[in-house]
Scaffold this motif. Structure first.
Motif, PDB file in Angstrom:
ATOM      1  N   HIS A  93      11.252   1.589   8.257  1.00 13.24           N
ATOM      2  CA  HIS A  93      11.441   0.490   7.301  1.00 13.24           C
ATOM      3  C   HIS A  93      11.196   0.822   5.829  1.00 13.24           C
ATOM      4  O   HIS A  93      11.424  -0.025   4.977  1.00 13.24           O
ATOM      5  N   ARG A  94      10.762   2.039   5.490  1.00  7.38           N
ATOM      6  CA  ARG A  94      10.414   2.333   4.092  1.00  7.38           C
ATOM      7  C   ARG A  94      11.628   2.406   3.182  1.00  7.38           C
ATOM      8  O   ARG A  94      11.497   2.365   1.963  1.00  7.38           O
ATOM      9  N   GLY A  95      12.823   2.516   3.763  1.00 11.88           N
ATOM     10  CA  GLY A  95      14.041   2.540   2.959  1.00 11.88           C
ATOM     11  C   GLY A  95      14.053   3.674   1.963  1.00 11.88           C
ATOM     12  O   GLY A  95      13.757   4.817   2.321  1.00 11.88           O
ATOM     13  N   PRO A  96      14.341   3.389   0.669  1.00 13.14           N
ATOM     14  CA  PRO A  96      14.447   4.441  -0.339  1.00 13.14           C
ATOM     15  C   PRO A  96      13.102   4.868  -0.921  1.00 13.14           C
ATOM     16  O   PRO A  96      13.065   5.682  -1.845  1.00 13.14           O
ATOM     17  N   LEU A  97      12.012   4.325  -0.396  1.00 11.10           N
ATOM     18  CA  LEU A  97      10.696   4.574  -0.981  1.00 11.10           C
ATOM     19  C   LEU A  97      10.009   5.767  -0.320  1.00 11.10           C
ATOM     20  O   LEU A  97      10.256   6.080   0.840  1.00 11.10           O
ATOM     21  N   SER A  98       9.123   6.396  -1.056  1.00  9.05           N
ATOM     22  CA  SER A  98       8.294   7.481  -0.532  1.00  9.05           C
ATOM     23  C   SER A  98       6.908   6.944  -0.226  1.00  9.05           C
ATOM     24  O   SER A  98       6.458   5.977  -0.859  1.00  9.05           O
ATOM     25  N   ALA A  99       6.241   7.584   0.729  1.00  5.87           N
ATOM     26  CA  ALA A  99       4.888   7.157   1.081  1.00  5.87           C
ATOM     27  C   ALA A  99       3.990   8.377   1.255  1.00  5.87           C
ATOM     28  O   ALA A  99       4.374   9.362   1.889  1.00  5.87           O
ATOM     29  N   LEU A 100       2.807   8.283   0.680  1.00  6.62           N
ATOM     30  CA  LEU A 100       1.755   9.279   0.839  1.00  6.62           C
ATOM     31  C   LEU A 100       0.789   8.750   1.892  1.00  6.62           C
ATOM     32  O   LEU A 100       0.272   7.629   1.755  1.00  6.62           O
ATOM     33  N   ILE A 101       0.551   9.535   2.920  1.00  7.66           N
ATOM     34  CA  ILE A 101      -0.440   9.186   3.942  1.00  7.66           C
ATOM     35  C   ILE A 101      -1.563  10.196   3.781  1.00  7.66           C
ATOM     36  O   ILE A 101      -1.348  11.396   3.945  1.00  7.66           O
ATOM     37  N   HIS A 102      -2.765   9.711   3.444  1.00  9.45           N
ATOM     38  CA  HIS A 102      -3.879  10.656   3.295  1.00  9.45           C
ATOM     39  C   HIS A 102      -5.121  10.141   3.996  1.00  9.45           C
ATOM     40  O   HIS A 102      -5.367   8.934   4.068  1.00  9.45           O
TER      41      HIS A 102
END
Length: 191
Positions: free
Chosen positions: A129-138
């Motif tokens: 579902h994040r589409g065009p977005l980036s996500a940082l998982i830390h």
């Protein structure tokens, strides 16, 4: 890119030394290997492994980034943020930050995960579902390892967004000054 050799690593086999060799027998699919079954699930299904935080901080932070000057990304981020709040109300979800904050160089919102079950449910959902977005998982461990948690231990969905690591250097400098002041005060009291 972080220098992976700037850190030390415990052996991945710690606690599993001196066991019988693993079998090389393939499963029915002809590709994967058959693993010895012992009927005990890893504790990692129930709680995050050490040194991950198990307190109110949560074991993992997820920062979902969008370019605040891109109206399409900003609209998508707002819609995603609303969906996350409705579908995952048990998670800690922060407001939309429409500007850089801390080491995060663009707008974002943050979600905290407290259990392996939350991680296992939310991360696959976000992949789709994040589409065009980036996500940082830390991960969250100890304060002294914040830079490592945001770099060497981090995982990215989508394109990596370069973080402003200077923030961590300033925090370390502030901490060293504080420790030096405490040391001076302790010496003065002893004299």
């Amino acid at each position: 890119m972080t220098d992976a050799f700037a850190f030390s690593y415990p052996s991945p086999l710690e606690g599993y030394e001196n066991l019988e060799p693993l079998p090389e027998v393939k499963s029915d699919d002809g590709k994967s290997l058959i693993n010895p079954q012992h009927g005990i699930l890893s504790k990692a299904y129930e709680e995050f492994p050490d040194p991950l935080a198990k307190d109110q901080q949560g074991g993992f932070d997820i920062h979902i980034y969008y370019f605040q000057n891109n109206p399409d990304q900003a609209a998508y981020a707002k819609a995603l943020w609303q969906r996350v709040r409705r579908e995952f109300p048990e998670l800690r979800i922060y407001p939309l930050y429409d500007r850089p904050i801390g080491p995060h160089p663009v707008a974002m919102f943050e979600v905290n995960l407290f259990t392996p079950a939350q991680f296992g449910a939310f991360v696959p959902w976000l992949v789709i579902h994040r589409g065009p977005l980036s996500a940082l998982i830390h991960p969250n461990t100890v304060e002294e390892e914040e830079e490592r948690n945001h770099t060497q231990r981090a995982t990215w969905l989508g394109d990596r967004v370069p973080l402003d690591l200077r923030v961590f250097k300033l925090l370390q400098e502030r901490q060293r000054k504080k420790e030096a002041e405490v040391e001076v005060e302790e010496r003065a009291r002893k004299e």
